[in-house]
Design a protein around this motif. Sequence first.
Motif, PDB file in Angstrom:
ATOM      1  N   ALA A 322       0.872  -1.347   0.199  1.00  0.00           N
ATOM      2  CA  ALA A 322      -0.044   0.022   0.126  1.00  0.00           C
ATOM      3  C   ALA A 322       0.862   1.428   0.021  1.00  0.00           C
ATOM      4  N   PRO A 323       1.866   1.313   0.622  1.00  0.00           N
ATOM      5  CA  PRO A 323       2.871   2.536   0.851  1.00  0.00           C
ATOM      6  C   PRO A 323       3.366   2.994  -0.582  1.00  0.00           C
ATOM      7  N   VAL A 324       3.772   1.930  -1.327  1.00  0.00           N
ATOM      8  CA  VAL A 324       4.559   2.207  -2.515  1.00  0.00           C
ATOM      9  C   VAL A 324       3.468   2.391  -3.544  1.00  0.00           C
ATOM     10  N   ALA A 325       2.120   1.722  -3.564  1.00  0.00           N
ATOM     11  CA  ALA A 325       1.258   2.204  -4.299  1.00  0.00           C
ATOM     12  C   ALA A 325       0.799   3.669  -4.043  1.00  0.00           C
ATOM     13  N   THR A 326       0.713   4.148  -2.868  1.00  0.00           N
ATOM     14  CA  THR A 326       0.339   5.279  -2.758  1.00  0.00           C
ATOM     15  C   THR A 326       1.561   6.329  -3.017  1.00  0.00           C
ATOM     16  N   LEU A 327       2.687   5.875  -2.902  1.00  0.00           N
ATOM     17  CA  LEU A 327       3.639   6.832  -3.192  1.00  0.00           C
ATOM     18  C   LEU A 327       3.949   7.185  -4.749  1.00  0.00           C
ATOM     19  N   LEU A 328       3.549   5.929  -5.487  1.00  0.00           N
ATOM     20  CA  LEU A 328       3.474   6.153  -7.119  1.00  0.00           C
ATOM     21  C   LEU A 328       2.460   7.281  -7.339  1.00  0.00           C
ATOM     22  N   VAL A 329       1.222   7.083  -6.771  1.00  0.00           N
ATOM     23  CA  VAL A 329       0.210   8.031  -7.137  1.00  0.00           C
ATOM     24  C   VAL A 329       0.492   9.371  -6.576  1.00  0.00           C
ATOM     25  N   GLN A 330       1.428   9.572  -5.644  1.00  0.00           N
ATOM     26  CA  GLN A 330       1.584  10.965  -5.367  1.00  0.00           C
ATOM     27  C   GLN A 330       2.695  11.612  -6.003  1.00  0.00           C
ATOM     28  N   ARG A 331       3.423  10.431  -6.693  1.00  0.00           N
ATOM     29  CA  ARG A 331       4.551  10.997  -7.661  1.00  0.00           C
ATOM     30  C   ARG A 331       4.238  11.192  -8.850  1.00  0.00           C
ATOM     31  N   VAL A 338      -1.645   2.444 -11.454  1.00  0.00           N
ATOM     32  CA  VAL A 338      -1.408   1.737 -10.348  1.00  0.00           C
ATOM     33  C   VAL A 338      -2.416   0.580 -10.087  1.00  0.00           C
ATOM     34  N   VAL A 339      -3.600   0.899 -10.201  1.00  0.00           N
ATOM     35  CA  VAL A 339      -4.805   0.014  -9.806  1.00  0.00           C
ATOM     36  C   VAL A 339      -4.767  -1.214 -10.884  1.00  0.00           C
ATOM     37  N   THR A 340      -4.414  -0.914 -12.179  1.00  0.00           N
ATOM     38  CA  THR A 340      -4.260  -1.769 -13.250  1.00  0.00           C
ATOM     39  C   THR A 340      -3.152  -2.742 -13.028  1.00  0.00           C
ATOM     40  N   ALA A 341      -1.907  -2.035 -12.738  1.00  0.00           N
ATOM     41  CA  ALA A 341      -0.949  -2.928 -12.424  1.00  0.00           C
ATOM     42  C   ALA A 341      -1.179  -3.677 -11.275  1.00  0.00           C
ATOM     43  N   GLY A 342      -1.660  -3.324 -10.200  1.00  0.00           N
ATOM     44  CA  GLY A 342      -1.926  -4.066  -8.945  1.00  0.00           C
ATOM     45  C   GLY A 342      -2.482  -5.296  -9.633  1.00  0.00           C
ATOM     46  N   PHE A 343      -3.840  -5.275 -10.246  1.00  0.00           N
ATOM     47  CA  PHE A 343      -4.499  -6.435 -10.587  1.00  0.00           C
ATOM     48  C   PHE A 343      -3.671  -7.196 -11.640  1.00  0.00           C
ATOM     49  N   ALA A 344      -2.626  -6.517 -12.272  1.00  0.00           N
ATOM     50  CA  ALA A 344      -2.001  -7.303 -13.280  1.00  0.00           C
ATOM     51  C   ALA A 344      -0.696  -8.253 -12.477  1.00  0.00           C
ATOM     52  N   VAL A 345      -0.296  -7.651 -11.354  1.00  0.00           N
ATOM     53  CA  VAL A 345       0.536  -8.355 -10.388  1.00  0.00           C
ATOM     54  C   VAL A 345      -0.211  -9.544  -9.794  1.00  0.00           C
ATOM     55  N   VAL A 376      -3.736  -5.995  -2.131  1.00  0.00           N
ATOM     56  CA  VAL A 376      -3.508  -4.821  -1.263  1.00  0.00           C
ATOM     57  C   VAL A 376      -3.337  -3.610  -1.874  1.00  0.00           C
ATOM     58  N   ALA A 377      -2.489  -3.655  -2.882  1.00  0.00           N
ATOM     59  CA  ALA A 377      -2.131  -2.456  -3.648  1.00  0.00           C
ATOM     60  C   ALA A 377      -3.595  -1.648  -4.294  1.00  0.00           C
TER      61      ALA A 377
END
Length: 512
Positions: A322-331, A338-345, A376-377
């Motif tokens: 979750a922190p990495v996903a949040t950081l990516l959005v904030q960057r 990010v959500v698409t990548a999370g589902f792909a992972v 979780v992402a």
Amino acid sequence: MTNPTPAGSLAGRREWTALAVLMLPLLLVSMDVSVLYFAIPAISADLAPSGTQQLWIFDIYAFVLAGLLMTMGSLGDRMGHRRLLLIGAAAFGTASLAAAYATSAEMLIAARALLGIGGATLMPSTMAMLRTMFTDPAQRAKAIGLWSGVMTAGVALGSVMSGVLVEYFWWGSVFLVNLPAMALLLVLGPLMLPESRNPAPDRFDWLSVPLSMAAVLPVIYGLKEIPSEGWNVRYVVSITVGLLLAALFVHRQRTAAAPMISPALFRGRGFAPSVALNLVSVFGMMGSAYFTTQYLQSVLGRSALEAALWALLPSVPIGAAAPVATLLVQRGVHRAHVVTAGFAVAASGFALLSLAGTDSMVLVLVACAVLAVGTVAVMSQIMDLAMGTAPVERAGAASSLMETGGEFGGALGMAVLGSIGTAVYRHEIPASAPDAARETLGGALAVADQVPGLATVAREAFTSGMQGAAIAGAVVLAGAAVVASVALRRVEIRERTCETPDAPSELSTSGV
């Protein structure tokens, strides 16, 4: 008395400390889903429940929790989330004490039902209060990421904690551990947590309460029973009746003058996709858990406690997801990506699981870790999207809808993927095998000494079923990745305080 954080202001040390106060009871509520896994043999020896009573001891908590989430979320918006949280904490603590010292199966079932009521007040209230305390989008995203991680970790920790406690204490200790956390919440809550509610609420639609429960419970019940019992007519009828009542519930929310769940929530861009995508993410997580827990015990031959301890390993990387996903959005990375990548992972985790053989513990644990990280992402980002889209005064209803969708997703994942695995298993078991062996792997191992080679064949058949279910899971999550990339592409969070002209924008700050 603590006031809500003004819109757009940065939360300080007090809010982050209050978040820690909220996380411990949230952890315990999620742990109670799985806390009886190792305690049930001792309970059976002490209370001698019938087979039906044993099932209710297991299931009544989740059923009541799922059935009351929408009611409690909406009620919190009207009476105040801090007040409801403290009432729920008192109820949860009282029920824990009653469960620990239950003298009969009936008393334990009733205590577990009360625990479900308390849990239904705690879960949406904690999320709604995060929406109140963390009004800065970046800080709220971090807080919701922690919330998602704690919820996911709690289910995994519950079974292990019960195994350790039962090993050294009596079975009632698995409930007594709830008391210190609830006592801490009752003491610190009034001092540190802000009160928030809709200052001009509509009257509460009491008719929607039984209607919502009548819609949720039959569907959850049917979906939970199908993996072990098959597509029995009784369960199909139960699901059908529940869906018909759900349609009636939706109709009432759309036509009532003061609905329990305002349809205006779904007019917030991104809220409806968030509910649907959350359902799919939990579908994958719970669907995989149905197989991996059995794989570790019945295929690899690990003891229940050993299996639970090994199953903790995939939870380790969850803390960073979750922190990495949040950081990516904030960057600056778009949330849809990010959500698409999370589902792909997560889908790749299922793909790895489809490669497992009958002696592939490392591969299975790695697959579970990859799936959990992706899930979780996704959950942290879509929960943040939903809560940022929803008006503050309807945060409880928004949270409860997300959590109810998650309950449906988990039950659906076990039903659909479990049915696929069972179908493959039964296809590969020889027709000459005993009936018990053709039903489940556990049944096959129970009679394995009667048929030479049956245990090996059954383990291979179960693994083939797990592979088939994993392929189906990968396809579903890959499809969700495509849907997310399209549905969330143009969605942005806009901080909102009200949805309708007659709803004041300020929050009530009255005390308990």
